[in-house]
Design a protein around this motif. Structure first.
Motif, PDB file in Angstrom:
ATOM      1  N   LEU A 142     101.812 -19.508  37.965  1.00  0.00           N
ATOM      2  CA  LEU A 142     101.824 -20.399  36.816  1.00  0.00           C
ATOM      3  C   LEU A 142     101.036 -19.752  35.680  1.00  0.00           C
ATOM      4  O   LEU A 142      99.874 -19.371  35.856  1.00  0.00           O
ATOM      5  N   ILE A 143     101.664 -19.624  34.526  1.00  0.00           N
ATOM      6  CA  ILE A 143     101.013 -18.962  33.393  1.00  0.00           C
ATOM      7  C   ILE A 143      99.964 -19.878  32.759  1.00  0.00           C
ATOM      8  O   ILE A 143     100.268 -21.002  32.362  1.00  0.00           O
ATOM      9  N   GLY A 144      98.748 -19.392  32.696  1.00  0.00           N
ATOM     10  CA  GLY A 144      97.694 -20.098  31.966  1.00  0.00           C
ATOM     11  C   GLY A 144      96.953 -21.176  32.739  1.00  0.00           C
ATOM     12  O   GLY A 144      95.951 -21.686  32.267  1.00  0.00           O
ATOM     13  N   TYR A 145      97.470 -21.533  33.909  1.00  0.00           N
ATOM     14  CA  TYR A 145      96.840 -22.601  34.687  1.00  0.00           C
ATOM     15  C   TYR A 145      96.647 -22.193  36.141  1.00  0.00           C
ATOM     16  O   TYR A 145      97.368 -21.358  36.662  1.00  0.00           O
ATOM     17  N   ARG A 146      95.678 -22.822  36.742  1.00  0.00           N
ATOM     18  CA  ARG A 146      95.373 -22.580  38.136  1.00  0.00           C
ATOM     19  C   ARG A 146      95.361 -23.933  38.833  1.00  0.00           C
ATOM     20  O   ARG A 146      94.884 -24.930  38.264  1.00  0.00           O
ATOM     21  N   GLU A 147      95.885 -23.962  40.027  1.00  0.00           N
ATOM     22  CA  GLU A 147      95.894 -25.220  40.761  1.00  0.00           C
ATOM     23  C   GLU A 147      94.751 -25.238  41.765  1.00  0.00           C
ATOM     24  O   GLU A 147      94.513 -24.246  42.459  1.00  0.00           O
ATOM     25  N   ARG A 148      94.029 -26.334  41.763  1.00  0.00           N
ATOM     26  CA  ARG A 148      92.961 -26.492  42.766  1.00  0.00           C
ATOM     27  C   ARG A 148      92.904 -27.958  43.153  1.00  0.00           C
ATOM     28  O   ARG A 148      92.778 -28.822  42.280  1.00  0.00           O
TER      29      ARG A 148
END
Ligand code: ADP
Ligand code: MG
Length: 264
Positions: free
Chosen positions: A78-84
């Motif tokens: 995902l460009i620009g975002y990180r999932e946590r």
């Protein structure tokens, strides 16, 4: 941002997936929900009238512009975002920079460093970003320059080269970062007509070697011959897409017809 949807899996064979990408500049809505998929190894040609949002869309893919809504994945990331923990967080500049390195971009204007030789132009970024040791970077750069037909110009300065040669250096410079994806924004529109062919030939070679490419161009011949997929954009939306040969010979929408009638 809309609810999280799932990233394309590695098996899907998708290099790029854009989902409902929106982008405004102040009150001007430039991208009004772009959906686009590009498979690995595919050449996607992006056509459309001036002002339709093509450059903005390319710039969103490599995060030169931040999107207002939607999602873009490149190679499953995902460009620009990180999932946590099921939530999305904006990436830090450093992480964004790392993502951007995997995406090469070639502009209409080549913007080579005028005070550096061709070889230095191509080795500068990998060495600076410590991607490669100097000797390694030079060897790789020389290979790439040979590949774009400039193996005899390593010591030349940009000012001593034609526009077509400079653009081929710019392509080699982008390739030096070993990108997964190459974005081309009207790479031949600033060139004298007799120099267009050599740059398109270089891009054709790259496509044949399996590079995934998104190419904004008015070169219909290139789209027809080299493109695997054609996307026609107008007014910030995808109006029509499909097999380039089919779209070019039998456009379905009035806006596509009108545009093709002008450029053909
Ligand atoms: P295209 O590449 O299809 O010609 P662009 O993506 O360059 O279209 O531009 C689409 C619209 O967005 C144009 O109206 C342009 O003026 C506007 N635009 C692009 N970048 C900016 C910006 N940084 N600030 C304000 N308006 C912009
Ligand atoms: Mg543009």
């Amino acid at each position: 941002m809309p609810a999280q949807t799932t990233a394309p899996s590695a098996e899907s064979g998708l290099m790029v997936r854009a989902e409902q990408v929106h982008k405004s500049f102040g009150p001007l809505e430039v991208l009004k929900g772009i959906d686009l998929e590009v498979r690995s190894g595919e050449v996607c040609c992006l056509l459309g009238p001036s002002g339709s949002g093509k450059s903005t869309f390319l710039r969103c893919i490599n995060h030169l512009e931040k999107i207002d809504a939607g999602r873009i994945w490149v190679d499953g990331d995902l460009i620009g975002y990180r999932e946590r923990g099921g939530k999305l967080y904006e990436m830090r500049d450093k992480e964004v920079a790392a993502q951007r390195r995997a995406i090469g971009m070639v502009f209409q204007r080549f913007n080579l460093f005028p005070h550096m030789t061709v070889l230095q132009n191509v080795t500068e970024a990998p060495v600076l970003l410590r991607q490669a040791k100097k000797a390694q970077a030079r060897e790789h750069a020389a290979q790439l320059l040979d590949r774009v037909g400039l193996g005899d110009k390593l010591g030349a300065y940009p000012g001593q080269l034609s526009g077509g040669q400079q653009q081929r250096v710019a392509i080699a410079r982008a390739l030096a970062m070993r990108p997964k994806l190459m974005l081309f924004d009207e790479p031949t529109s600033a060139l004298d007509p007799e120099l267009v062919g050599e740059v398109l030939d270089t891009m054709k070679d790259l496509a044949r070697d399996g590079m995934t490419m998104i190419v904004v161009t008015h070169e219909i011949g290139f789209a027809r011959e080299v493109g695997d997929h054609l996307v026609f954009m107008d007014g910030g939306v995808v109006v029509e897409q499909g097999d380039p040969r089919e779209v070019i010979s039998a456009p379905q929408h009035e806006r596509t017809k009108a545009f093709l009638a002008k450029v053909l």
